[in-house]
Design a protein around this motif. Sequence first.
Motif, PDB file in Angstrom:
ATOM      1  N   VAL A 179      -5.340   9.385  16.850  1.00  0.00           N
ATOM      2  CA  VAL A 179      -3.725   9.300  16.282  1.00  0.00           C
ATOM      3  C   VAL A 179      -3.420   8.824  16.812  1.00  0.00           C
ATOM      4  O   VAL A 179      -2.292   7.856  17.083  1.00  0.00           O
ATOM      5  N   PRO A 180      -3.116   8.499  17.968  1.00  0.00           N
ATOM      6  CA  PRO A 180      -2.136   7.465  19.347  1.00  0.00           C
ATOM      7  C   PRO A 180      -2.943   6.270  18.736  1.00  0.00           C
ATOM      8  O   PRO A 180      -1.319   5.828  19.132  1.00  0.00           O
ATOM      9  N   VAL A 181      -3.900   5.656  18.622  1.00  0.00           N
ATOM     10  CA  VAL A 181      -3.950   4.494  17.570  1.00  0.00           C
ATOM     11  C   VAL A 181      -3.453   4.236  16.565  1.00  0.00           C
ATOM     12  O   VAL A 181      -2.610   3.149  16.033  1.00  0.00           O
ATOM     13  N   LEU A 182      -2.785   5.182  16.063  1.00  0.00           N
ATOM     14  CA  LEU A 182      -1.832   5.199  14.688  1.00  0.00           C
ATOM     15  C   LEU A 182      -1.245   4.757  14.842  1.00  0.00           C
ATOM     16  O   LEU A 182      -0.405   3.971  13.792  1.00  0.00           O
ATOM     17  N   VAL A 183      -0.572   5.553  15.588  1.00  0.00           N
ATOM     18  CA  VAL A 183       0.884   5.954  15.753  1.00  0.00           C
ATOM     19  C   VAL A 183       1.448   4.290  16.350  1.00  0.00           C
ATOM     20  O   VAL A 183       2.332   3.675  15.412  1.00  0.00           O
ATOM     21  N   ALA A 184       0.670   4.158  17.051  1.00  0.00           N
ATOM     22  CA  ALA A 184       0.825   2.197  18.020  1.00  0.00           C
ATOM     23  C   ALA A 184       0.929   1.429  16.965  1.00  0.00           C
ATOM     24  O   ALA A 184       1.155   0.720  17.177  1.00  0.00           O
ATOM     25  N   LEU A 185      -0.744   1.477  15.793  1.00  0.00           N
ATOM     26  CA  LEU A 185      -0.397   0.459  15.336  1.00  0.00           C
ATOM     27  C   LEU A 185       0.808   0.420  14.352  1.00  0.00           C
ATOM     28  O   LEU A 185       1.438  -0.490  13.989  1.00  0.00           O
ATOM     29  N   GLY A 186       1.150   1.735  13.754  1.00  0.00           N
ATOM     30  CA  GLY A 186       2.196   1.515  12.715  1.00  0.00           C
ATOM     31  C   GLY A 186       3.262   1.574  13.160  1.00  0.00           C
ATOM     32  O   GLY A 186       4.036   0.374  13.045  1.00  0.00           O
ATOM     33  N   LEU A 187       3.596   1.576  14.951  1.00  0.00           N
ATOM     34  CA  LEU A 187       5.033   0.837  15.161  1.00  0.00           C
ATOM     35  C   LEU A 187       4.866  -0.562  15.153  1.00  0.00           C
ATOM     36  O   LEU A 187       5.783  -0.897  15.245  1.00  0.00           O
ATOM     37  N   TYR A 188       3.541  -1.217  15.863  1.00  0.00           N
ATOM     38  CA  TYR A 188       3.410  -2.458  15.695  1.00  0.00           C
ATOM     39  C   TYR A 188       3.170  -3.360  14.334  1.00  0.00           C
ATOM     40  O   TYR A 188       4.374  -4.178  14.924  1.00  0.00           O
ATOM     41  N   VAL A 189       3.083  -2.854  13.539  1.00  0.00           N
ATOM     42  CA  VAL A 189       3.500  -3.355  11.813  1.00  0.00           C
ATOM     43  C   VAL A 189       4.471  -3.037  11.696  1.00  0.00           C
ATOM     44  O   VAL A 189       5.218  -4.464  10.752  1.00  0.00           O
ATOM     45  N   VAL A 190       5.194  -2.046  11.864  1.00  0.00           N
ATOM     46  CA  VAL A 190       6.875  -2.059  11.799  1.00  0.00           C
ATOM     47  C   VAL A 190       7.824  -3.260  12.456  1.00  0.00           C
ATOM     48  O   VAL A 190       8.528  -3.920  12.249  1.00  0.00           O
ATOM     49  N   ALA A 191       7.378  -2.765  13.862  1.00  0.00           N
ATOM     50  CA  ALA A 191       8.198  -4.053  14.476  1.00  0.00           C
ATOM     51  C   ALA A 191       7.870  -5.885  14.338  1.00  0.00           C
ATOM     52  O   ALA A 191       8.923  -6.292  14.265  1.00  0.00           O
ATOM     53  N   HIS A 192       6.300  -5.881  14.120  1.00  0.00           N
ATOM     54  CA  HIS A 192       6.467  -7.369  13.961  1.00  0.00           C
ATOM     55  C   HIS A 192       6.173  -7.623  12.496  1.00  0.00           C
ATOM     56  O   HIS A 192       6.010  -8.290  11.944  1.00  0.00           O
ATOM     57  N   GLY A 193       7.836  -7.239  11.592  1.00  0.00           N
ATOM     58  CA  GLY A 193       7.718  -7.692  10.204  1.00  0.00           C
ATOM     59  C   GLY A 193       7.528  -8.539   9.776  1.00  0.00           C
ATOM     60  O   GLY A 193       7.660  -9.078   8.777  1.00  0.00           O
ATOM     61  N   PHE A 194       8.220  -9.399  10.853  1.00  0.00           N
ATOM     62  CA  PHE A 194       8.626 -10.338  10.902  1.00  0.00           C
ATOM     63  C   PHE A 194       8.262 -12.217  11.311  1.00  0.00           C
ATOM     64  O   PHE A 194       8.656 -13.157  11.464  1.00  0.00           O
ATOM     65  N   ILE A 195       7.479 -11.077  11.791  1.00  0.00           N
ATOM     66  CA  ILE A 195       6.626 -12.035  12.455  1.00  0.00           C
ATOM     67  C   ILE A 195       4.872 -12.378  12.177  1.00  0.00           C
ATOM     68  O   ILE A 195       4.710 -13.681  11.489  1.00  0.00           O
ATOM     69  N   THR A 196       4.207 -11.372  12.101  1.00  0.00           N
ATOM     70  CA  THR A 196       3.361 -10.863  11.094  1.00  0.00           C
ATOM     71  C   THR A 196       2.915 -10.726   9.983  1.00  0.00           C
ATOM     72  O   THR A 196       4.150  -9.756   9.502  1.00  0.00           O
ATOM     73  N   PRO A 197       2.270 -10.176   9.067  1.00  0.00           N
ATOM     74  CA  PRO A 197       1.785  -9.482   7.664  1.00  0.00           C
ATOM     75  C   PRO A 197       1.738  -8.221   8.388  1.00  0.00           C
ATOM     76  O   PRO A 197       1.424  -7.780   8.936  1.00  0.00           O
ATOM     77  N   GLY A 198       3.242  -7.490   7.454  1.00  0.00           N
ATOM     78  CA  GLY A 198       3.522  -6.178   7.555  1.00  0.00           C
ATOM     79  C   GLY A 198       5.083  -5.668   7.605  1.00  0.00           C
ATOM     80  O   GLY A 198       5.586  -6.172   6.431  1.00  0.00           O
ATOM     81  N   GLY A 199       5.281  -5.206   8.297  1.00  0.00           N
ATOM     82  CA  GLY A 199       6.872  -4.209   7.951  1.00  0.00           C
ATOM     83  C   GLY A 199       7.122  -3.116   7.594  1.00  0.00           C
ATOM     84  O   GLY A 199       5.666  -2.225   7.483  1.00  0.00           O
ATOM     85  N   GLY A 200       8.156  -2.583   7.312  1.00  0.00           N
ATOM     86  CA  GLY A 200       8.553  -0.762   7.135  1.00  0.00           C
ATOM     87  C   GLY A 200       7.565  -0.364   6.247  1.00  0.00           C
ATOM     88  O   GLY A 200       7.016   0.657   6.555  1.00  0.00           O
ATOM     89  N   PHE A 201       6.780  -0.287   5.317  1.00  0.00           N
ATOM     90  CA  PHE A 201       6.821   0.020   3.827  1.00  0.00           C
ATOM     91  C   PHE A 201       5.175   0.615   4.428  1.00  0.00           C
ATOM     92  O   PHE A 201       4.381   1.176   4.343  1.00  0.00           O
ATOM     93  N   GLN A 202       4.008  -1.018   4.930  1.00  0.00           N
ATOM     94  CA  GLN A 202       2.981  -1.046   5.632  1.00  0.00           C
ATOM     95  C   GLN A 202       3.125  -0.150   6.374  1.00  0.00           C
ATOM     96  O   GLN A 202       2.319   0.972   6.518  1.00  0.00           O
ATOM     97  N   GLY A 203       4.098  -0.542   7.679  1.00  0.00           N
ATOM     98  CA  GLY A 203       3.832   0.272   8.563  1.00  0.00           C
ATOM     99  C   GLY A 203       4.394   2.160   8.464  1.00  0.00           C
ATOM    100  O   GLY A 203       3.910   2.687   9.370  1.00  0.00           O
ATOM    101  N   GLY A 204       5.577   2.296   7.431  1.00  0.00           N
ATOM    102  CA  GLY A 204       5.346   3.484   7.159  1.00  0.00           C
ATOM    103  C   GLY A 204       4.478   5.089   6.728  1.00  0.00           C
ATOM    104  O   GLY A 204       3.526   5.452   7.172  1.00  0.00           O
ATOM    105  N   VAL A 205       3.331   3.671   6.040  1.00  0.00           N
ATOM    106  CA  VAL A 205       2.151   4.577   5.295  1.00  0.00           C
ATOM    107  C   VAL A 205       1.612   5.204   7.254  1.00  0.00           C
ATOM    108  O   VAL A 205       0.823   6.094   6.930  1.00  0.00           O
ATOM    109  N   VAL A 206       1.444   3.668   7.475  1.00  0.00           N
ATOM    110  CA  VAL A 206       0.419   3.839   8.648  1.00  0.00           C
ATOM    111  C   VAL A 206       0.715   4.925   9.444  1.00  0.00           C
ATOM    112  O   VAL A 206       0.275   5.911  10.419  1.00  0.00           O
TER     113      VAL A 206
END
Length: 246
Positions: free
Chosen positions: A114-141
């Motif tokens: 659970v904490p790994v998925l939360v950290a991964l989701g926040l990472y994907v959201v926060a880094h959406g303009f730097i690396t592949p990811g964003g709000g849609f993908q991070g929200g699902v995670v």
Amino acid sequence: MSRGFRLGLFAASAVGLAALLLWGVAGLPDFGHYAGPYGYVLNAVAPNERHVTNVVTATVFDYRGFDTLGEEFILFSAAMGVALLLRDVRDEEREPPEDGIRSDAVRLVGVALVPVLVALGLYVVAHGFITPGGGFQGGVVLASAFLVVWLAGEYRAFRRLTPTPAVDLVKGSGAGGYVVVGLAALLLGNAFLHNFGPLGTAGTLASGGSALLLNLASALEVAAAFVLIFTEFGEELVNVRLRGGG
């Protein structure tokens, strides 16, 4: 309508859909041979105009942000439709039945995940303009982290973490926040959803200007929408168990 007729209707529809999908896929250009001009234009201008390194996310939340608003409300409407169809009169105070027995190993792995998925989701959201990811993908995670609590733990724990009023509030805030950013641009004398924030430095979390706010709003709406859908189907399962149906 007989069962055979329904199956026949489904088979005919499935064949037609498969034919359309195959036709569409066959018309795609070969990998690495993009035929349209717009991708090349955006690759050339986005890094300088928006200080971002992920042009896809910049396109979604900036250059075609109005289209993304429609996509957000499609998901919003879908989640609301599930709630309207499944949320009948329920006793919200009743206790759900015990879940099936799971091994301690499964519970331990689930709790650790659970904490790994939360950290991964926040990472994907926060880094959406730097690396592949964003709000849609991070929200699902992020939503999947709550689902793991149910799958590896128990439904009671999942419901304690996802009270319906809080989930509805977050979902509405995410969808409404997207519109508020667009209205703020209008108040500043720009077009609706025009990027008005400081663009920041490319390669940092603060890049992208006000599109960063749209990215965060989408993450909230997507995560809450999926959690709401999980909850509604879970409540239906609880009702079936309480009625002795499984």
